[in-house]
Design a protein around this motif. Structure first.
Motif, PDB file in Angstrom:
ATOM      1  N   PRO A 234       0.808  -1.230   0.000  1.00  0.00           N
ATOM      2  CA  PRO A 234       0.000   0.000   0.000  1.00  0.00           C
ATOM      3  C   PRO A 234       0.833   1.269   0.000  1.00  0.00           C
ATOM      4  O   PRO A 234       0.530   2.217  -0.738  1.00  0.00           O
ATOM      5  N   HIS A 238       1.231   4.131  -2.848  1.00  0.00           N
ATOM      6  CA  HIS A 238       0.989   5.529  -2.524  1.00  0.00           C
ATOM      7  C   HIS A 238       2.077   6.414  -3.100  1.00  0.00           C
ATOM      8  O   HIS A 238       1.799   7.463  -3.702  1.00  0.00           O
ATOM      9  N   ASN A 261      -1.949   3.469   5.478  1.00  0.00           N
ATOM     10  CA  ASN A 261      -0.808   2.791   4.872  1.00  0.00           C
ATOM     11  C   ASN A 261       0.429   2.877   5.747  1.00  0.00           C
ATOM     12  O   ASN A 261       1.201   1.930   5.879  1.00  0.00           O
TER      13      ASN A 261
END
Lengths: 297, 208
Positions: A234, A238, A261
């Motif tokens: 994650p 990002h 995250n």
């Protein structure tokens, strides 16, 4: 990463639609708790290895390297929280030199911890691979001296990369390098573990303990790799989205979950000792000895 | 990292401050160009949902592939003969392998730890103490050792002769047993006595 400035301080509300994705904000206490637990756990692993002579072998040194990088990651969060607290209490001048320098140092600590984690996990997989497939020559391949040299090289590289990435963080190649390390290491670790698993399976078949041993092997491997993937992917996504599509509404909605995250990475630091260090009976014994000896003293 | 991207975007719009213009982005952290949410075709969290679903599917797929690997037909059936040989070798390799030349062949302490740990990775050995944890991998170890010896030297006979130089106190003549099944492996293993525990029973029990 940049929570130094209270994010809601200067939001220009008129520029935002009603249907946008508000950033999901987790209470700082959760981060604080998880970070402290992470630091304590990894500290225990380090102490257990340092205090026991019989645990001072290459394999445990690699596990220590993983514990150190997890500890750095948790420390990063604690330091950031402290800086935020000072900032909110007014002790720090916003955007002052001290704050920005401290911020940069903390960011490089974060990247150092990320890279250290990735490399430690890879080197643990390589060590296990050599243990299985080159058992007779293990002690001539993996000597203490080579272990120390490899760990020194890894940490020097990670420190250098951390500083470089923070200095040049606005360049796209930096971001690409950083985010490509994750899938590369994942594929590498996956290949090593699957090969080891295949050997264990063929052996287990020979001694007719096929279903359960292999199921356990599959579960163990899935946990090892699954935790790695779930905790890191994650954040890596990002960073990618932030670089390549910051203005896209879909990307913005994904990026609004930044704190979640980040928390997953903290959780990785908490979970790693359980799936690497504490699965070793020797280390668990050393740990119990430490606790009980302290109790009796 | 977010900071640096904001620097890139906000460099065009940031105010000049006395000390360092690079750091004036912070007020614009949440003002990077108004993101318009009008006219979205899909749900706004579609990347989030798609990503997490994809990740879960991937991990579950990996798990099923691993479990299916255990159930598919044995790629080793054509190596049945060589595996028989391996089983025969296991008995006397295990007999002398560890005690005779611990320093040269492998250091008992380190290797047992490292190899036993592979099985500790796979088998939850919570209730086992250390001697047992080392024991249960003897059959596995000797198999691996033998394979490694074969792979390493490239000359099986030579390696075998080197191994056979050592004294073999309880070598069971299992090589004359033509139908070698798993029970035979268990029979041939008892001569191994490491720290007072018969390996086969331990490994058999603990692999369950």
């Amino acid at each position: 990463m940049k929570h130094i400035i209270n994010p809601y301080e200067n939001i220009n509300n008129s520029a935002r639609n009603n249907s946008d994705c508000p950033p999901v904000v987790l209470p700082e206490e959760i981060f604080f708790t998880i970070s402290i637990v992470g630091v304590l756990e990894n500290l225990i692993v380090l102490l257990a290895v340092i205090k026991n002579k019989n645990l001072q072998s290459p394999m445990y040194f690699f596990i220590c390297s993983l514990a150190i990088s997890d500890m750095l990651g948790s420390l990063y969060k604690i330091l950031e929280n402290i800086l935020i607290m000072f900032r909110n209490m007014g002790y720090l001048k916003p955007r002052g030199n001290f704050e920005t320098t401290a911020d940069d140092i903390i960011d490089s600590m974060f990247i150092l911890s990320l890279l250290g984690s990735i490399f430690s996990l890879s080197v643990i997989a390589v060590d296990r691979y050599i243990t299985i497939f080159h058992a007779l020559k293990y002690h001539s391949i993996v000597t203490m001296r080579r272990t120390v040299v490899i760990l020194t090289i890894i940490w020097t590289f990670c420190t250098g990369s951390g500083i470089t990435m923070v200095v040049f963080s606005h360049h796209i190649p930096t971001v690409l390098t950083f985010t490509s390390l994750f899938p590369l290491m994942l594929v590498f670790i996956l290949c090593l573990y699957v090969h080891m698993f295949l050997l264990a399976r063929s052996h287990a078949r020979k001694i007719s303990t096929l279903p359960r041993a292999n199921m356990k092997g599959a579960i163990t491997l899935t946990i090892l790799l699954g935790v790695f993937i779930f905790c890191w992917a994650p954040f890596v996504l990002h960073v990618l989205l932030m670089t390549f599509c910051p203005n896209n509404p879909y990307c913005a909605c994904y990026m609004s979950l930044f704190q979640v995250n980040g928390m997953l990475i903290m959780c990785n630091a908490v979970i790693d000792p359980f799936i690497y260090a504490f699965r070793s009976p020797e280390l668990r014994d050393a740990f119990k000895k430490m606790i009980f000896c302290n109790r009796y003293q | 990292v977010e900071m640096s991207v904001q620097r890139l975007i906000s460099n065009r719009t940031s105010q000049q401050s006395a000390s360092n213009s690079d750091y004036t982005w912070e007020y614009e952290y949440y003002e990077i160009g108004p993101v318009s949410f009008e006219g979205l075709k899909a749900h706004k969290y579609s990347i989030v949902i798609g990503f997490w679903v994809g990740l879960a599917v991937f991990v579950i797929f990996m798990f099923f592939v691993l479990t299916l690997l255990t159930k598919t037909g044995a790629p080793h059936q054509d190596h049945a003969e060589s595996s028989e040989k391996r089983f025969r070798m296991n008995s006397f390799v295990s007999d002398f392998g560890r005690p005779v030349e611990p320093d040269k062949v492998f250091s008992r302490q380190g290797n047992e730890e490292s190899r036993s740990l592979f099985h500790c990775y796979i088998n939850e050995v919570d209730h086992l103490d250390r001697p047992k944890a080392c024991h249960q991998t003897t059959a596995f170890d000797s198999d691996v050792q033998f394979q490694e010896a074969l792979r390493g030297s490239g000359r099986p006979e030579e390696e075998l002769n080197r191994l056979m130089k050592f004294d073999i106190p309880n070598f069971v003549n299992s090589d004359q047993n033509s139908s070698f099944g798993e029970d035979d492996l268990l029979i041939s293993d008892p001569p191994i006595v490491l720290e007072n525990k018969p390996v086969c029973q331990t490994s058999h029990k603990d692999m369950d």
